[in-house]
Design a protein around this motif. Structure first.
Motif, PDB file in Angstrom:
ATOM      1  N   ASP A  40       0.833  -1.202   0.000  1.00  0.00           N
ATOM      2  CA  ASP A  40       0.000   0.000   0.000  1.00  0.00           C
ATOM      3  C   ASP A  40       0.874   1.261   0.000  1.00  0.00           C
ATOM      4  O   ASP A  40       0.498   2.269   0.573  1.00  0.00           O
ATOM      5  CB  ASP A  40      -0.907   0.018   1.239  1.00  0.00           C
ATOM      6  CG  ASP A  40      -1.912  -1.112   1.222  1.00  0.00           C
ATOM      7  OD1 ASP A  40      -2.632  -1.239   0.215  1.00  0.00           O
ATOM      8  OD2 ASP A  40      -1.969  -1.872   2.208  1.00  0.00           O
ATOM      9  N   ALA A  42       1.540   3.294  -2.359  1.00  0.00           N
ATOM     10  CA  ALA A  42       0.937   4.423  -3.065  1.00  0.00           C
ATOM     11  C   ALA A  42       0.058   5.236  -2.114  1.00  0.00           C
ATOM     12  O   ALA A  42       0.086   6.473  -2.126  1.00  0.00           O
ATOM     13  CB  ALA A  42       0.117   3.935  -4.257  1.00  0.00           C
ATOM     14  N   LEU A  43      -0.714   4.540  -1.278  1.00  0.00           N
ATOM     15  CA  LEU A  43      -1.568   5.228  -0.304  1.00  0.00           C
ATOM     16  C   LEU A  43      -0.728   5.942   0.752  1.00  0.00           C
ATOM     17  O   LEU A  43      -1.002   7.098   1.099  1.00  0.00           O
ATOM     18  CB  LEU A  43      -2.506   4.226   0.365  1.00  0.00           C
ATOM     19  CG  LEU A  43      -3.385   4.770   1.496  1.00  0.00           C
ATOM     20  CD1 LEU A  43      -4.335   5.839   0.969  1.00  0.00           C
ATOM     21  CD2 LEU A  43      -4.158   3.643   2.168  1.00  0.00           C
ATOM     22  N   VAL A  44       0.301   5.271   1.259  1.00  0.00           N
ATOM     23  CA  VAL A  44       1.132   5.880   2.295  1.00  0.00           C
ATOM     24  C   VAL A  44       1.900   7.074   1.730  1.00  0.00           C
ATOM     25  O   VAL A  44       2.112   8.076   2.426  1.00  0.00           O
ATOM     26  CB  VAL A  44       2.095   4.841   2.897  1.00  0.00           C
ATOM     27  CG1 VAL A  44       2.882   5.448   4.049  1.00  0.00           C
ATOM     28  CG2 VAL A  44       1.333   3.625   3.391  1.00  0.00           C
ATOM     29  N   THR A  45       2.312   6.995   0.473  1.00  0.00           N
ATOM     30  CA  THR A  45       2.967   8.133  -0.172  1.00  0.00           C
ATOM     31  C   THR A  45       2.005   9.308  -0.293  1.00  0.00           C
ATOM     32  O   THR A  45       2.401  10.470  -0.143  1.00  0.00           O
ATOM     33  CB  THR A  45       3.483   7.737  -1.567  1.00  0.00           C
ATOM     34  OG1 THR A  45       4.368   6.622  -1.442  1.00  0.00           O
ATOM     35  CG2 THR A  45       4.231   8.889  -2.220  1.00  0.00           C
ATOM     36  N   ARG A  46       0.743   8.989  -0.524  1.00  0.00           N
ATOM     37  CA  ARG A  46      -0.280  10.045  -0.560  1.00  0.00           C
ATOM     38  C   ARG A  46      -0.387  10.724   0.802  1.00  0.00           C
ATOM     39  O   ARG A  46      -0.585  11.937   0.884  1.00  0.00           O
ATOM     40  CB  ARG A  46      -1.630   9.440  -0.963  1.00  0.00           C
ATOM     41  CG  ARG A  46      -2.784  10.434  -1.045  1.00  0.00           C
ATOM     42  CD  ARG A  46      -2.543  11.469  -2.109  1.00  0.00           C
ATOM     43  NE  ARG A  46      -3.619  12.461  -2.161  1.00  0.00           N
ATOM     44  CZ  ARG A  46      -3.561  13.594  -2.840  1.00  0.00           C
ATOM     45  NH1 ARG A  46      -2.478  13.883  -3.543  1.00  0.00           N
ATOM     46  NH2 ARG A  46      -4.565  14.443  -2.836  1.00  0.00           N
ATOM     47  N   PHE A  47      -0.240   9.966   1.867  1.00  0.00           N
ATOM     48  CA  PHE A  47      -0.207  10.545   3.211  1.00  0.00           C
ATOM     49  C   PHE A  47       0.909  11.586   3.295  1.00  0.00           C
ATOM     50  O   PHE A  47       0.711  12.691   3.814  1.00  0.00           O
ATOM     51  CB  PHE A  47       0.055   9.445   4.254  1.00  0.00           C
ATOM     52  CG  PHE A  47      -1.173   8.716   4.723  1.00  0.00           C
ATOM     53  CD1 PHE A  47      -2.050   8.136   3.818  1.00  0.00           C
ATOM     54  CD2 PHE A  47      -1.458   8.593   6.068  1.00  0.00           C
ATOM     55  CE1 PHE A  47      -3.169   7.447   4.247  1.00  0.00           C
ATOM     56  CE2 PHE A  47      -2.581   7.904   6.513  1.00  0.00           C
ATOM     57  CZ  PHE A  47      -3.436   7.325   5.595  1.00  0.00           C
ATOM     58  N   TYR A 173       8.116   6.409  -2.489  1.00  0.00           N
ATOM     59  CA  TYR A 173       7.903   6.603  -1.053  1.00  0.00           C
ATOM     60  C   TYR A 173       9.118   7.234  -0.399  1.00  0.00           C
ATOM     61  O   TYR A 173       8.996   8.217   0.343  1.00  0.00           O
ATOM     62  CB  TYR A 173       7.583   5.263  -0.376  1.00  0.00           C
ATOM     63  CG  TYR A 173       7.366   5.400   1.113  1.00  0.00           C
ATOM     64  CD1 TYR A 173       6.154   5.870   1.601  1.00  0.00           C
ATOM     65  CD2 TYR A 173       8.381   5.103   2.030  1.00  0.00           C
ATOM     66  CE1 TYR A 173       5.953   6.029   2.963  1.00  0.00           C
ATOM     67  CE2 TYR A 173       8.184   5.253   3.385  1.00  0.00           C
ATOM     68  CZ  TYR A 173       6.967   5.719   3.845  1.00  0.00           C
ATOM     69  OH  TYR A 173       6.774   5.900   5.189  1.00  0.00           O
ATOM     70  N   THR A 242       2.497  10.196  -9.165  1.00  0.00           N
ATOM     71  CA  THR A 242       1.347   9.593  -9.857  1.00  0.00           C
ATOM     72  C   THR A 242       1.477   9.688 -11.371  1.00  0.00           C
ATOM     73  O   THR A 242       0.781   8.988 -12.097  1.00  0.00           O
ATOM     74  CB  THR A 242       0.037  10.274  -9.434  1.00  0.00           C
ATOM     75  OG1 THR A 242       0.084  11.672  -9.798  1.00  0.00           O
ATOM     76  CG2 THR A 242      -0.159  10.177  -7.924  1.00  0.00           C
ATOM     77  N   MET A 281      -6.867  10.945   7.210  1.00  0.00           N
ATOM     78  CA  MET A 281      -6.793  10.057   6.055  1.00  0.00           C
ATOM     79  C   MET A 281      -6.992   8.594   6.449  1.00  0.00           C
ATOM     80  O   MET A 281      -7.535   7.808   5.667  1.00  0.00           O
ATOM     81  CB  MET A 281      -5.464  10.258   5.336  1.00  0.00           C
ATOM     82  CG  MET A 281      -5.327  11.640   4.715  1.00  0.00           C
ATOM     83  SD  MET A 281      -3.961  11.804   3.552  1.00  0.00           S
ATOM     84  CE  MET A 281      -4.512  10.773   2.204  1.00  0.00           C
ATOM     85  N   THR A 282      -6.581   8.227   7.657  1.00  0.00           N
ATOM     86  CA  THR A 282      -6.826   6.860   8.118  1.00  0.00           C
ATOM     87  C   THR A 282      -8.313   6.612   8.328  1.00  0.00           C
ATOM     88  O   THR A 282      -8.862   5.598   7.866  1.00  0.00           O
ATOM     89  CB  THR A 282      -6.056   6.592   9.424  1.00  0.00           C
ATOM     90  OG1 THR A 282      -4.656   6.791   9.208  1.00  0.00           O
ATOM     91  CG2 THR A 282      -6.298   5.174   9.904  1.00  0.00           C
ATOM     92  N   HIS A 285     -10.038   6.523   4.943  1.00  0.00           N
ATOM     93  CA  HIS A 285      -9.803   5.273   4.220  1.00  0.00           C
ATOM     94  C   HIS A 285     -10.640   4.131   4.800  1.00  0.00           C
ATOM     95  O   HIS A 285     -11.279   3.375   4.059  1.00  0.00           O
ATOM     96  CB  HIS A 285      -8.315   4.938   4.275  1.00  0.00           C
ATOM     97  CG  HIS A 285      -7.940   3.699   3.518  1.00  0.00           C
ATOM     98  ND1 HIS A 285      -7.995   3.618   2.142  1.00  0.00           N
ATOM     99  CD2 HIS A 285      -7.521   2.477   3.957  1.00  0.00           C
ATOM    100  CE1 HIS A 285      -7.628   2.409   1.765  1.00  0.00           C
ATOM    101  NE2 HIS A 285      -7.333   1.695   2.836  1.00  0.00           N
TER     102      HIS A 285
END
Length: 333
Positions: A40, A42-47, A173, A242, A281-282, A285
């Motif tokens: 995940d 990609a999601l953590v990088t979005r964070f 990341y 992205t 964000m958590t 999600h």
């Protein structure tokens, strides 16, 4: 309750003994997240990207007291600038970040010359108007930006010529984490500098700062420009990782969500902005995965609880609970 009460808090005795403890804990958790969520990234990088964006808003709102709902204009401009640079000039990530920072700073400086002469509702409306203008320009310039289809064809070269962007997102990341850490250090220095002290004085009482001869207007323009550069870097990071930039980079909900994240963590404290992003964000999600249609009710309830019970941010929850218990004990006795 004053604005200072809502946006700042005195450090605890433990915090004064270990001033870098929040930063050490956050960096440790960020490194651990890489190993805990390998699929995940990609999601953590979005964070991380949102953390950088909210940090820029914290400088503008939390420290300087500049109320804005158009911060996405700076983010989106940085994203489009870095994306266009990658498509037409060079895919070098570091230079692309510099281009995004320059674009965000330029828009912040030009718009700040007008915005910093206003306050209150006028400032809020003008900041939103600038975002809408930027979004419409990006929409109309389809040949350049792709319009509603988004800017495509972004291809990034290896970071420092060594680390290729991979499909899994490992390079993205670590690249984003290093950029966020460097920007955090810069913001830490800025907020502790004479400029940072003066803008906090402006936030608490602009009239007093004028009375002692401080150039309030130009100080606000300066800090808004710095915030614009950081927001532009966040947008550039998003475009590079992205490899796509859409009109959503100028969306109003991006500015609104950043403001909510800042409120959750506590404005006027850089680590509070980081915590606010992680919490929002958590919850977003998890709640959206459980109920894709009604997840906003959870966010709304959480924000209301923070505003009513812990207006200085969730970091002060232990202090608020101890104060409540103390009052109850005094009432019984």
């Amino acid at each position: 309750m004053t604005l200072h009460d809502l946006t700042a808090a005195k450090p605890s005795r433990f915090g004064r003994r270990l001033p870098l403890l929040p930063e050490i804990v956050m960096l440790t958790l960020a490194i651990a997240a890489y190993f805990a969520f390998p699929y995940d990234l990609a999601l953590v990088t979005r964070f991380l990207i949102m953390i950088l964006f909210v940090l820029s808003l914290d400088l503008v709102l939390g420290y300087a007291g500049i109320a804005t709902l158009g911060h996405a204009a700076l983010y989106g401009t940085g994203a489009y600038a870095a994306g266009l640079f990658a498509v037409h000039v060079s895919g070098d990530p570091i230079i692309g970040l510099a281009v995004g920072a320059a674009a965000g700073a330029a828009l912040a400086f030009v718009s700040g010359l007008l915005l910093m002469r206003t306050h209150g509702l006028t400032l809020l409306m003008l900041s939103i108007a600038i975002t809408l203008i930027c979004q419409e320009i990006a929409n109309k310039a389809r040949d350049l930006t792709g319009g509603a289809d988004g800017l495509r064809g972004i291809r990034m070269e290896p970071v420092l010529g060594l680390f290729k962007f991979d499909f899994v997102g490992r390079t993205g990341y670590w690249y984003a984490l290093v950029v966020v850490c460097l920007c955090y250090v810069v913001l830490k220095i800025v907020t502790a500098s004479p400029l940072g002290l003066s803008i906090r004085g402006v936030r608490d009482s602009a009239a007093r700062m004028v009375a002692i001869g401080s150039p309030v207007y130009w100080r606000l323009v300066t800090v808004y420009t710095i915030g614009g550069a950081i927001a532009g870097i966040a947008g550039a990071l998003a475009a590079q990782v992205t490899q796509l930039v859409s009109l959503e980079a100028y969306a109003f909900n991006l500015s609104a969500e950043a403001l909510i994240m800042l409120i959750l963590g506590g404005a006027g404290r850089l680590h509070g902005a980081v915590i606010g992003v992680v919490i929002f964000m958590t919850v977003h999600h998890v709640a959206a995965a459980v109920d894709p249609f009604n997840w906003l009710f959870v966010i709304g309830a959480m924000v209301l609880a923070i505003v009513f019970f812990v207006p200085t941010g969730i970091l002060d929850l232990p202090k608020a609970l101890s104060s409540l218990i103390r009052r109850n004990n005094n009432a019984r006795s």
